[in-house]
Design a protein around this motif. Structure first.
Motif, short mmCIF file in Angstrom:
data_model
loop_
_atom_site.label_atom_id
_atom_site.label_comp_id
_atom_site.label_asym_id
_atom_site.label_seq_id
_atom_site.Cartn_x
_atom_site.Cartn_y
_atom_site.Cartn_z
N LEU A 74 39.03 28.88 77.50
CA LEU A 74 38.11 27.76 77.38
C LEU A 74 36.65 28.15 77.60
CD1 LEU A 74 40.13 24.90 79.09
CD2 LEU A 74 39.79 25.31 76.66
N VAL A 75 36.41 29.30 78.25
CA VAL A 75 35.03 29.74 78.48
C VAL A 75 34.31 30.00 77.15
CG1 VAL A 75 33.55 31.50 79.50
CG2 VAL A 75 35.49 30.60 80.79
N PRO A 76 34.84 30.84 76.26
CA PRO A 76 34.11 31.04 75.00
C PRO A 76 34.16 29.81 74.10
CG PRO A 76 36.17 32.29 74.99
CD PRO A 76 35.98 31.76 76.37
N VAL A 77 35.18 28.98 74.25
CA VAL A 77 35.23 27.73 73.47
C VAL A 77 34.09 26.81 73.91
CG1 VAL A 77 36.59 25.67 73.00
CG2 VAL A 77 37.69 27.91 72.98
N THR A 80 30.84 28.18 72.66
CA THR A 80 30.66 27.90 71.23
C THR A 80 30.21 26.46 71.01
OG1 THR A 80 32.36 29.52 70.67
CG2 THR A 80 31.82 27.90 68.98
N GLY A 81 30.80 25.53 71.75
CA GLY A 81 30.38 24.13 71.66
C GLY A 81 28.94 23.93 72.08
N LEU A 82 28.55 24.59 73.17
CA LEU A 82 27.16 24.47 73.63
C LEU A 82 26.19 25.13 72.64
CD1 LEU A 82 27.64 25.04 77.45
CD2 LEU A 82 26.97 22.90 76.32
N THR A 83 26.63 26.20 72.00
CA THR A 83 25.79 26.82 70.96
C THR A 83 25.53 25.83 69.84
OG1 THR A 83 26.68 29.01 71.46
CG2 THR A 83 25.60 28.73 69.33
N THR A 84 26.57 25.13 69.44
CA THR A 84 26.45 24.13 68.38
C THR A 84 25.47 23.02 68.79
OG1 THR A 84 28.72 24.60 67.72
CG2 THR A 84 27.74 22.54 66.90
N VAL A 115 27.28 34.64 75.39
CA VAL A 115 28.43 34.41 76.27
C VAL A 115 29.69 34.22 75.43
CG1 VAL A 115 29.45 32.86 77.99
CG2 VAL A 115 27.05 33.50 78.18
N ALA A 116 29.59 33.44 74.37
CA ALA A 116 30.76 33.22 73.51
C ALA A 116 31.22 34.54 72.90
CB ALA A 116 30.42 32.21 72.40
N PHE A 117 30.29 35.32 72.38
CA PHE A 117 30.64 36.62 71.78
C PHE A 117 31.29 37.53 72.81
CE2 PHE A 117 29.36 41.06 71.36
CZ PHE A 117 30.05 41.40 70.21
N GLY A 118 30.68 37.61 73.98
CA GLY A 118 31.20 38.50 75.02
C GLY A 118 32.58 38.10 75.50
N ARG A 119 32.81 36.81 75.63
CA ARG A 119 34.09 36.34 76.15
C ARG A 119 35.17 36.25 75.09
NH1 ARG A 119 33.63 38.25 80.91
NH2 ARG A 119 32.24 37.12 82.28
N PHE A 120 34.80 36.13 73.83
CA PHE A 120 35.79 36.22 72.76
C PHE A 120 36.12 37.68 72.48
CE2 PHE A 120 34.91 31.87 70.81
CZ PHE A 120 36.20 31.42 71.02
#
Length: 127
Positions: A74-77, A80-84, A115-120
């Protein structure tokens, strides 16, 4: 890289928790008077409150799943939502010709996308 991701996620969580709380609990008319807050008048009060709730959920999602070890995907998810959300914010502020705020929104978008890239990818909690 793991340490950098934790630090960035923690700082962003604080930023989004404060921003989301402001949108959720401060009346729209009062938010509009704040510097850079005029955008709230372009949207309905329910949208502003929903956006605030999503930002709070995103802030919690950046930290809590990994900290507790429960569904860390859920961290990278959340990131991703916050990036959007931040890309949308950049579009709104750019259309309003508030380019200083646009740059800030894009900076937050880049950080949260990192953060999304790193955690995915390389520092995934599931790998």
């Amino acid at each position: 890289m793991n340490t950098a991701l934790w630090i960035i996620a923690g700082l962003l969580a604080a930023v989004f928790l404060i921003a989301g709380s402001n949108k959720l609990f401060i009346p729209r008319e009062k938010l509009a008077k704040a510097p850079g807050g005029g955008w709230v008048l372009d949207f309905g009060p329910r949208f502003v409150k929903a956006l605030g709730a999503l930002e709070i959920l995103g802030a919690v999602g950046l930290i809590l799943p990994a900290l507790l070890g429960i569904a860390p995907i859920l961290v990278p998810v959340a990131a991703t939502g916050l990036t959007t959300i931040m890309v949308g914010a950049a579009i709104v502020t750019c259309r309003r010709r508030e380019f200083g705020h646009t740059l800030l929104d894009l900076a937050y978008a880049v950080l949260v996308a990192f953060v999304a890239f790193g955690r995915f990818g390389p520092e995934s909690f599931t790998g």
